[in-house]
Write a protein that holds these residues in place. Sequence first.
Motif, PDB file in Angstrom:
ATOM      1  N   ARG A  58       0.633  -1.412   0.260  1.00  0.00           N
ATOM      2  CA  ARG A  58      -0.200   0.033  -0.116  1.00  0.00           C
ATOM      3  C   ARG A  58       0.876   1.496  -0.408  1.00  0.00           C
ATOM      4  NH1 ARG A  58      -5.240  -0.991   3.379  1.00  0.00           N
ATOM      5  NH2 ARG A  58      -6.352  -2.093   2.678  1.00  0.00           N
ATOM      6  N   TYR A  59       2.096   1.444   0.838  1.00  0.00           N
ATOM      7  CA  TYR A  59       2.599   1.915   0.982  1.00  0.00           C
ATOM      8  C   TYR A  59       2.858   2.528  -0.569  1.00  0.00           C
ATOM      9  CZ  TYR A  59       3.370   3.966   5.052  1.00  0.00           C
ATOM     10  OH  TYR A  59       3.141   4.687   6.915  1.00  0.00           O
ATOM     11  N   ARG A  60       3.683   2.075  -1.482  1.00  0.00           N
ATOM     12  CA  ARG A  60       4.354   1.611  -2.720  1.00  0.00           C
ATOM     13  C   ARG A  60       2.615   2.441  -3.495  1.00  0.00           C
ATOM     14  NH1 ARG A  60       6.259  -3.246  -1.969  1.00  0.00           N
ATOM     15  NH2 ARG A  60       8.764  -3.469  -2.000  1.00  0.00           N
TER      16      ARG A  60
ATOM     17  N   GLN B  53       3.898   1.595  14.609  1.00  0.00           N
ATOM     18  CA  GLN B  53       4.616   2.079  13.943  1.00  0.00           C
ATOM     19  C   GLN B  53       4.331   2.959  12.774  1.00  0.00           C
ATOM     20  OE1 GLN B  53       9.216   0.380  14.137  1.00  0.00           O
ATOM     21  NE2 GLN B  53       9.532   1.588  16.061  1.00  0.00           N
ATOM     22  N   MET B  54       3.950   2.365  11.407  1.00  0.00           N
ATOM     23  CA  MET B  54       4.285   2.762  10.103  1.00  0.00           C
ATOM     24  C   MET B  54       2.951   2.547   9.524  1.00  0.00           C
ATOM     25  SD  MET B  54       7.716   1.251   8.681  1.00  0.00           S
ATOM     26  CE  MET B  54       7.212   1.963   6.676  1.00  0.00           C
ATOM     27  N   ALA B  55       1.987   1.638   9.710  1.00  0.00           N
ATOM     28  CA  ALA B  55       1.017   1.145   9.195  1.00  0.00           C
ATOM     29  C   ALA B  55      -0.206   1.947   9.217  1.00  0.00           C
ATOM     30  CB  ALA B  55       0.351   0.129   9.453  1.00  0.00           C
ATOM     31  N   ARG B  56      -0.883   3.165  10.186  1.00  0.00           N
ATOM     32  CA  ARG B  56      -1.232   4.153   9.896  1.00  0.00           C
ATOM     33  C   ARG B  56      -1.499   4.792   9.350  1.00  0.00           C
ATOM     34  NH1 ARG B  56      -1.689   9.508  13.872  1.00  0.00           N
ATOM     35  NH2 ARG B  56      -3.400  10.452  13.277  1.00  0.00           N
ATOM     36  N   ALA B  57      -0.714   5.321   7.997  1.00  0.00           N
ATOM     37  CA  ALA B  57      -1.337   5.518   7.140  1.00  0.00           C
ATOM     38  C   ALA B  57      -1.921   5.095   5.893  1.00  0.00           C
ATOM     39  CB  ALA B  57       0.228   6.751   6.267  1.00  0.00           C
TER      40      ALA B  57
END
Length: 732
Positions: free
Chosen positions: A463-465, A517-521
């Motif tokens: 999803r970040y990509r 740490q990272m999954a919120r966005a």
Amino acid sequence: MQLNPFARKRKRRRAASVSVEAGWLTPYAKKAVVGIILLVIALIALLSLVDMAGPLGEGVQKIFVMLFGWLGYAVPVSLIVLGGYLIWPQWVALEKLRVIGLALALLGFLGLLHTWGVSDDDVLQAAYDGRGGGFVGFLLSFPLSQALSSAGAAIIFLGAFFIGLILTFRLSPTEIWERITGTWAGDSQEEVGEEAAERTPRFRVNPVLRAPVVEEIVASESSEAGDKALVKKSLGRRYRPAILQYLQESSTAAKLGRDDERSIKEAIKRTLENFGISVDMGGTNVGPTVTQFTLRPEEGIKLSRITALQNDLALSLAAHPIRIEAPIPNTNLVGIEIPNKAPSLVRLRGLLTSHEFKEAETPLAFPMGLDVSGKVVVESLARLPHLLIAGATGSGKSVCIHSLLISWLFRNSPEALKLILVDPKRVELTPYNGIPHLLSPVIVDTEKTINALKWAIEEMEIRYRLLEDSGSRNLPSFNLNNPTEAKPYIVIVIDELADLMVKHAREVEGPIVRLSQMARAVGIHLVLATQRPSVNVLTGLIKANVSSRVAFTVASQVDSRTILDMAGADKLVGSGDMLYLAGDRARPVRIQGGFVSEEEVRNVVDVIKASGDPEYDASITSVVRGVGSGGSQGGRADDPLFEEAKKLVQQAGKASASLLQRRLSIGYARAARLLDMLEDKQVIGVAEGNKPRSVLMEASSENETMEEETVGTRDEGDLVDGEERPYQDSKW
């Protein structure tokens, strides 16, 4: 004559059985009976308009006309609407303020009809004839016309009518005028091409008055618009689960008599004055579980002197436990919270139908409960963005999780929300098996839980990509810019974290920390619950990244400090009484959580199951992934001696910690870790007591295994034929 000593007991038992039989109808069944009666009366009145109801129907319609005048012909339609609401209350949620506004507008209109529509000399005869506002209009207009004048009474009725409209539709006079003059006609024309299925949800969503320009949207506004877009998507196929009728209504609110309030205030003031502390008593906030008495100490008095008298106050008030909040946030007052003698039960239905929950526009909004003043507290998991729930056994953790899940299921369709439920206890979340929101069946195995967490990390990276390629900042912004490729929120709920941490602390803590740490966005959120609030379960890394916490009653101050980093949870009364500490607040808020019974959960789940079939993804729990989760299982060997240890055991034909220690000159801990790595790679077998482990992979098959692992664990960004290998798109 000898009296029968058991006669009175028999009489009491008989009276109890009669009372049970007399109350066999539920409140919903009673309302449904009343609704059917209203429908029957309304239909008979409608048939009388076409001369098909006989003398009785004509008499009913005549009564309506005499009471309400010219509006009497619309009474049957109103009765049909009211009867339908009583039979199907889940379709329309009427609030008290709207009902008051509707009644005020109706009475004002009836008064206007009888003031302006009838001459002053004919007001009584007009009521008998069914003209004007009928007898209701006559009873309203005649006294005011005699006291003022017809013009003065008309002005009063006109004001009441407009006030009723404002309360009913919640529109200001400016907005009403804009709607009348058609200022919003342009906006309505822009919505002509939208799908007919995108309709107003059960909870109210504020309309967008002007079409926003995409270039001028800031990040916060795009996030809010993305949430609205996801709300519309969740309602795209009219997702309206009829679950409210299966939830019971809340009991009457707790009350405190004036005499009791006065005596408690006097006792508090007298006790403090005995220790040389002079205070001025303030107001009282009556909540469902506790009552907060406020006071203002004189200048120069330290708050620590008041908090130190907690046990003395409990003794003088004969109440335990007592919690002192010094000071109350944003005030110059001190609050003393005393448990109610007769606490009221807060039901989930009352929270779901509250005004605060309807006003919340984010898909992951949920009602926490009622605070000490009786106000509904609503939060959103997207804002938190992760939640930690801890407390002693039986304090209300599982009920809190059920409330969260039912709130989200009531609000989101399977296209807008996906769930991964982990229940090592096998009894709390397993009833949710089969609902269409699940990505996999409820996970009860520890190994499958680790694989599901690793899958979530892979999904997060994918999803970040996608966000990077689309130029979006978060998931709501991506859904707004790419409505055809909108991604759902993913919520991972772990009911008992302690069981996982005891068995596989390294393998579980690493993925949880990375996700928090990272999954919120990217719209992936965690809800962690445990009944063992110890430092080896709630580690420093987990607490540092999960800042929003809910603490139910615990046994000691040590447990309270482990959860909240402060005392207070040991002073709660249990049964859903909680302290909620948000990540952006310095002090916790005391809340009474909503209660939902096991039968209610079962009925709601049955309704949700009937809305569709689940689409399980077996790869979530069955495939072991090589992601950087902080554990060695399922990943590449990160010890430089791994290859040497593998060759050593293959040559020796056996494997043991003492062999690796002696040949490699290492310690026992590193040798045991190498054995675990070799077992994960299926080079050696499992331990069989004190016997050396057997070697499963011969040296001749090493090269083939190495090639298979290289292909199987190739990163998505590896180079293939001189070009970067494209990543696989997310299914969810």
